[in-house]
Design a protein around this motif. Structure first.
Motif, PDB file in Angstrom:
ATOM      1  N   ASN A  92       0.975  -1.048  -0.028  1.00 60.68           N
ATOM      2  CA  ASN A  92       0.021   0.095   0.012  1.00 60.68           C
ATOM      3  C   ASN A  92       0.865   1.139  -0.031  1.00 60.68           C
ATOM      4  O   ASN A  92       0.628   2.253  -0.706  1.00 60.68           O
ATOM      5  CB  ASN A  92      -0.885   0.087   1.465  1.00 60.68           C
ATOM      6  N   ASN A  96       0.987   4.030  -3.179  1.00 65.72           N
ATOM      7  CA  ASN A  96       0.694   5.418  -2.905  1.00 65.72           C
ATOM      8  C   ASN A  96       1.874   6.056  -3.274  1.00 65.72           C
ATOM      9  O   ASN A  96       1.378   7.435  -3.927  1.00 65.72           O
ATOM     10  CB  ASN A  96       0.492   5.600  -1.444  1.00 65.72           C
ATOM     11  N   ILE A  97       3.012   5.721  -3.235  1.00 64.39           N
ATOM     12  CA  ILE A  97       4.173   6.420  -3.525  1.00 64.39           C
ATOM     13  C   ILE A  97       4.210   6.569  -5.074  1.00 64.39           C
ATOM     14  O   ILE A  97       4.507   7.584  -5.519  1.00 64.39           O
ATOM     15  CB  ILE A  97       5.554   5.968  -2.986  1.00 64.39           C
ATOM     16  N   LYS A 100       0.798   8.507  -6.607  1.00 62.40           N
ATOM     17  CA  LYS A 100       0.183   9.639  -5.872  1.00 62.40           C
ATOM     18  C   LYS A 100      -0.385  10.599  -6.844  1.00 62.40           C
ATOM     19  O   LYS A 100      -1.241  11.607  -6.298  1.00 62.40           O
ATOM     20  CB  LYS A 100       1.465  10.180  -5.101  1.00 62.40           C
ATOM     21  N   ASN A 101      -0.033  10.827  -8.027  1.00 61.15           N
ATOM     22  CA  ASN A 101      -0.421  11.897  -8.775  1.00 61.15           C
ATOM     23  C   ASN A 101      -1.813  11.427  -9.765  1.00 61.15           C
ATOM     24  O   ASN A 101      -2.227  12.274 -10.681  1.00 61.15           O
ATOM     25  CB  ASN A 101       0.584  12.333  -9.862  1.00 61.15           C
ATOM     26  N   THR A 102      -2.266  10.410  -9.215  1.00 61.31           N
ATOM     27  CA  THR A 102      -3.498   9.735 -10.063  1.00 61.31           C
ATOM     28  C   THR A 102      -4.742  10.604  -9.697  1.00 61.31           C
ATOM     29  O   THR A 102      -4.702  10.937  -8.411  1.00 61.31           O
ATOM     30  CB  THR A 102      -3.841   8.252  -9.547  1.00 61.31           C
ATOM     31  N   GLU A 104      -8.649  11.695  -8.968  1.00 68.19           N
ATOM     32  CA  GLU A 104      -9.683  11.088  -8.398  1.00 68.19           C
ATOM     33  C   GLU A 104     -10.602  10.392  -9.422  1.00 68.19           C
ATOM     34  O   GLU A 104     -11.040  11.043 -10.082  1.00 68.19           O
ATOM     35  CB  GLU A 104     -10.451  12.249  -7.529  1.00 68.19           C
ATOM     36  N   TYR A 195      -4.366  -0.296  -7.243  1.00 69.85           N
ATOM     37  CA  TYR A 195      -4.570   1.050  -6.555  1.00 69.85           C
ATOM     38  C   TYR A 195      -5.810   1.509  -7.048  1.00 69.85           C
ATOM     39  O   TYR A 195      -6.554   2.417  -6.316  1.00 69.85           O
ATOM     40  CB  TYR A 195      -3.249   1.900  -6.978  1.00 69.85           C
ATOM     41  N   GLN A 199      -9.215   3.139  -5.066  1.00 69.96           N
ATOM     42  CA  GLN A 199      -9.654   4.714  -5.203  1.00 69.96           C
ATOM     43  C   GLN A 199     -11.111   4.584  -5.759  1.00 69.96           C
ATOM     44  O   GLN A 199     -11.753   5.586  -5.362  1.00 69.96           O
ATOM     45  CB  GLN A 199      -8.768   5.145  -6.228  1.00 69.96           C
TER      46      GLN A 199
END
Length: 301
Positions: A92, A96-97, A100-102, A104, A195, A199
């Protein structure tokens, strides 16, 4: 007179002496037999005791082995659980690293990514078709949060020990692959799908996710979405599909090249989906039996 008496007494003494001798012999013989019997019984008791001791030793060793095996198994399970827990946390953090720029992944964002030429609201899609898709593609769809770790582990074990492959992707992960990533068989792509799946569950409800999935699945013959699929294979509006047609249409997604052109294969796949729906409680046994016996004509040209 006295001589006669003496003789008689002698004769009587001799007889008495003879009788006493025989008695002594019998006593000796009896004692000998008793001792022999006692010796035999003692040997039997020793042998029985020896066998009993051996059996007890074997049982004790077996119990010890079982105890050691259980201890090793428990320790191994605890170790695996710890590793899995650490792996999940590390995974996880890594995801996330990496991603992180994905943006919403809201419903409106995903709706704009849709590739269906005939998008329909889930309210117009039969419940039987929704349940058929969930049963065969992701039976724990309503319980998981986008990733089904049980299914992933099972698929990994299956793929290691079998020549055939088994997927562990959830509906969200497949939706991610269809609209957001690619079909490349890489670890990075799979992590990206995991990921994205998480989300989606943060920004959408299950009904919205299922609607997006049903409108963007590939059904062969350049057909995307169940609305277009209903027209191509049954010349019907999707809302008019019966249980058998819903199960058959849901089955095409597994292998569009085969099930869109081979009716007998598609029918067998339909029956598998009907059975899964029965097992999961979406249809009754009577509905299963009745539908399985019916034909489900489809356009395969």
């Amino acid at each position: 007179m006295s001589y006669y008496d003496d003789g008689k007494n002698k004769i009587r003494r001799k007889k008495v002496s003879s009788h006493n001798g025989n008695s002594k012999t019998k006593v000796i013989n009896k004692n000998t037999i008793n001792r022999a019997e006692n010796d035999i019984n003692y040997d039997y008791r020793n042998e029985y005791t020896s066998k009993g001791n051996r059996v007890e030793k074997v049982r004790a060793k077996k119990k010890l082995r079982n105890k050691k095996f259980l201890e090793i198994t428990k320790k191994s399970l605890v170790f695996l659980l710890i590793i899995s827990f650490i792996g999940a946390i590390s995974g996880n953090i890594l995801m996330n690293i990496m991603f992180k720029n994905t943006p919403e992944l809201t419903y409106s964002y995903m709706r704009d990514k849709s590739i269906s030429s005939e998008y329909v609201s889930i309210s117009k899609i039969p419940v039987d078709l929704q349940n058929a898709i969930v049963s065969i593609e992701d039976e724990r769809f309503y319980d998981n949060k986008g990733v089904d770790y049980t299914a992933l582990i099972r698929s990994v074990i299956h793929n290691i020990f079998n020549s055939s492959t088994q997927g562990g992707s959830t509906i969200e992960m497949q939706l991610s692959k269809n609209l957001l990533t690619t079909t490349d068989q890489t670890i990075k792509r799979k992590l990206k799908d995991m990921y994205n799946a998480k989300q989606m569950n943060k920004h959408m409800n299950k009904r919205e996710i299922l609607e997006l999935y049903l409108n963007n699945i590939y059904l062969g013959k350049n057909t995307y979405g169940v609305a277009k699929g209903a027209k191509v294979y049954f010349d019907k509006d999707v809302s008019e599909l019966d249980l058998g047609e819903c199960a058959l249409l849901a089955g095409i997604t597994n292998n569009p090249g085969l099930y869109s052109t081979d009716y007998e294969a598609a029918k067998k796949r339909r029956d598998i989906i009907l059975y899964k729906m029965k097992e999961l409680g979406y249809i009754t046994k009577d509905e299963y039996e009745a539908t399985r016996k019916q034909e489900t004509p489809m356009n395969i040209k």
